[in-house]
Design an enzyme around this catalytic site. Structure first.
Site, PDB file in Angstrom:
ATOM      1  N   LYS A 114       0.806  -1.218   0.000  1.00 15.50           N
ATOM      2  CA  LYS A 114       0.000   0.000   0.000  1.00 15.50           C
ATOM      3  C   LYS A 114       0.836   1.264   0.000  1.00 15.50           C
ATOM      4  O   LYS A 114       0.379   2.313  -0.436  1.00 15.50           O
ATOM      5  CB  LYS A 114      -0.953   0.009   1.203  1.00 15.50           C
ATOM      6  CG  LYS A 114      -1.990  -1.105   1.114  1.00 15.50           C
ATOM      7  CD  LYS A 114      -3.247  -0.758   1.890  1.00 15.50           C
ATOM      8  CE  LYS A 114      -4.294  -1.819   1.704  1.00 15.50           C
ATOM      9  NZ  LYS A 114      -5.566  -1.299   1.240  1.00 15.50           N
ATOM     10  N   LYS A 197      -6.024  -8.656 -12.263  1.00 18.07           N
ATOM     11  CA  LYS A 197      -7.270  -8.486 -11.529  1.00 18.07           C
ATOM     12  C   LYS A 197      -7.991  -7.193 -11.948  1.00 18.07           C
ATOM     13  O   LYS A 197      -7.344  -6.179 -12.183  1.00 18.07           O
ATOM     14  CB  LYS A 197      -6.895  -8.431 -10.035  1.00 18.07           C
ATOM     15  CG  LYS A 197      -8.013  -8.233  -9.061  1.00 18.07           C
ATOM     16  CD  LYS A 197      -7.446  -8.190  -7.640  1.00 18.07           C
ATOM     17  CE  LYS A 197      -8.122  -7.016  -6.923  1.00 18.07           C
ATOM     18  NZ  LYS A 197      -8.133  -7.030  -5.495  1.00 18.07           N
ATOM     19  N   LYS A 200      -9.869  -1.112  -9.022  1.00 14.80           N
ATOM     20  CA  LYS A 200     -10.035   0.325  -9.196  1.00 14.80           C
ATOM     21  C   LYS A 200      -8.682   1.033  -9.198  1.00 14.80           C
ATOM     22  O   LYS A 200      -8.552   2.103  -9.763  1.00 14.80           O
ATOM     23  CB  LYS A 200     -10.958   0.909  -8.142  1.00 14.80           C
ATOM     24  CG  LYS A 200     -10.436   0.792  -6.740  1.00 14.80           C
ATOM     25  CD  LYS A 200     -11.425   1.343  -5.735  1.00 14.80           C
ATOM     26  CE  LYS A 200     -11.045   0.937  -4.323  1.00 14.80           C
ATOM     27  NZ  LYS A 200     -11.938  -0.050  -3.738  1.00 14.80           N
TER      28      LYS A 200
END
Ligand code: ADP
Ligand code: NA
Length: 330
Positions: A114, A197, A200
């Protein structure tokens, strides 16, 4: 016997949920409200762990909540709320922060992914400790079960460890949640890059199907989905990932097993097949889009529904925090 309690959250970080969110999470939540005492939370506190725009966050939180209600989460049967409407999340997170070791927090592997975009030293401390906020989200409601994918197992372990540690040091307070493995939905992949995948954060606009998109746009995107040069509608992940993804989508949306779909389209090429996939997507999304638009246009009604959720969630959260405060010595 009381129904087991589940808690699940979704981040308001986009203007719409996409097909992967819908099949992998939201649709299953709708089913779970029948058999569980379900709490579903739009986690806006988590959304500020990375730089954000306040007006956009406020709008996206409302759109996310409206979409959950529009998808079929029924305030009569489950609790839908926005995390920041219940201040106890932040209060419990602080207490748990003080029970977490630096080394223990540092072992959470998702921080590495992240923070990759900003770099670890520029990333916020909030991003670093966000698994602890997640633990607070869960423990606050005394959840018995937490629906998790494989990537979240480590966080649920931390939640259990922290709950157990608190119980041990200060007296029995928290239910230790069990993982509830969701009915395995094969990952929906990007329409333009069918080995990646649908996401977003990484998919291009052409690769992603958003729940709130216009039917015409959805149809165009499906018709332009990358397939391969053959003509057979067959599931084959290695050689036909694009066709396989479309088969998976149609099967999940219509309930028709993949072999049956393969037989139906034998000898017909991709055209008819893609048209049918597009219709299945439009049919699934249109009612959700229409109900979402209606709710967003009626601010007072959405506020009312979210206030019901916040009141019900808040009552449980205040109960837990009263015990925590007492045990801690506040
Ligand atoms: P994104 O990957 O777009 O950032 P999130 O990580 O916010 O989505 O995922 C929210 C929920 O949607 C999770 O439960 C996740 O498992 C599910 N989900 C997200 N993308 C997909 C996908 N491509 N296929 C199936 N489920 C997905
Ligand atoms: Na993600």
């Amino acid at each position: 016997m009381a129904r087991p309690r589940v808690l699940s959250g979704i981040q308001p970080t986009a203007d719409s949920f996409h097909l992967g969110n819908y099949l992998g999470a939201v649709r299953q939540w709708v089913t779970m409200q029948e058999t569980y005492d379900a709490f579903y939370c739009v986690v806006d506190l988590h959304a500020i762990t990375v730089p954000h725009d306040p007006a956009e966050l406020r709008r996206r939180s409302r759109v996310a909540a409206a979409q959950l209600l529009a998808a079929g989460l029924d305030p009569e049967r489950c609790t839908v709320f926005v995390q920041s409407h219940v201040p106890e999340h932040a209060e419990l997170a602080w207490v748990l922060n003080c029970l977490t070791g630096m080394g223990e927090a540092g072992r959470m592997t998702q921080f590495k992914d992240k923070s990759a975009k900003q770099g670890e030293s520029a990333a916020s401390v909030g991003l670093f400790t966000y698994p602890i906020l997640q633990a607070a989200d869960i423990l606050l409601y005394q959840a018995d079960r937490v629906p998790v994918g494989a990537d979240q197992k480590q966080h649920l372990e931390l939640t259990r460890d922290l709950g157990q540690r608190f119980n041990h040091r200060f007296g029995e307070t928290f239910t230790l949640p069990q993982p509830h493995i969701l009915k395995e939905v094969e990952k929906i992949t990007d329409l333009q890059d069918p080995t990646a995948k649908m996401s977003k954060s990484s998919s291009s606009p052409q690769g992603i199907l958003d729940v709130l998109e216009a039917p015409g746009t959805l149809r165009k995107k499906v018709m332009r989905a990358v397939t391969d040069t053959g003509t057979d509608v067959l599931a084959d992940d290695d050689n036909k990932p694009g066709v396989t993804n479309l088969l998976r989508i149609q099967s999940a949306l219509t309930g028709t097993p993949i072999p049956e779909l393969e037989a139906r389209y034998a000898g017909q090429g991709y055209g008819t097949f893609k048209k049918d996939v597009a219709e299945a997507v439009v049919e699934a999304f249109s009612p959700i889009r229409e109900r979402t638009e209606k709710l967003l246009a009626n601010e007072a009604e959405l506020d009312r529904l979210l206030a019901i959720g916040a009141e019900r969630a808040g009552a449980v959260a205040r109960g837990t925090m009263a015990t925590v405060r007492d045990r801690i010595g506040f």
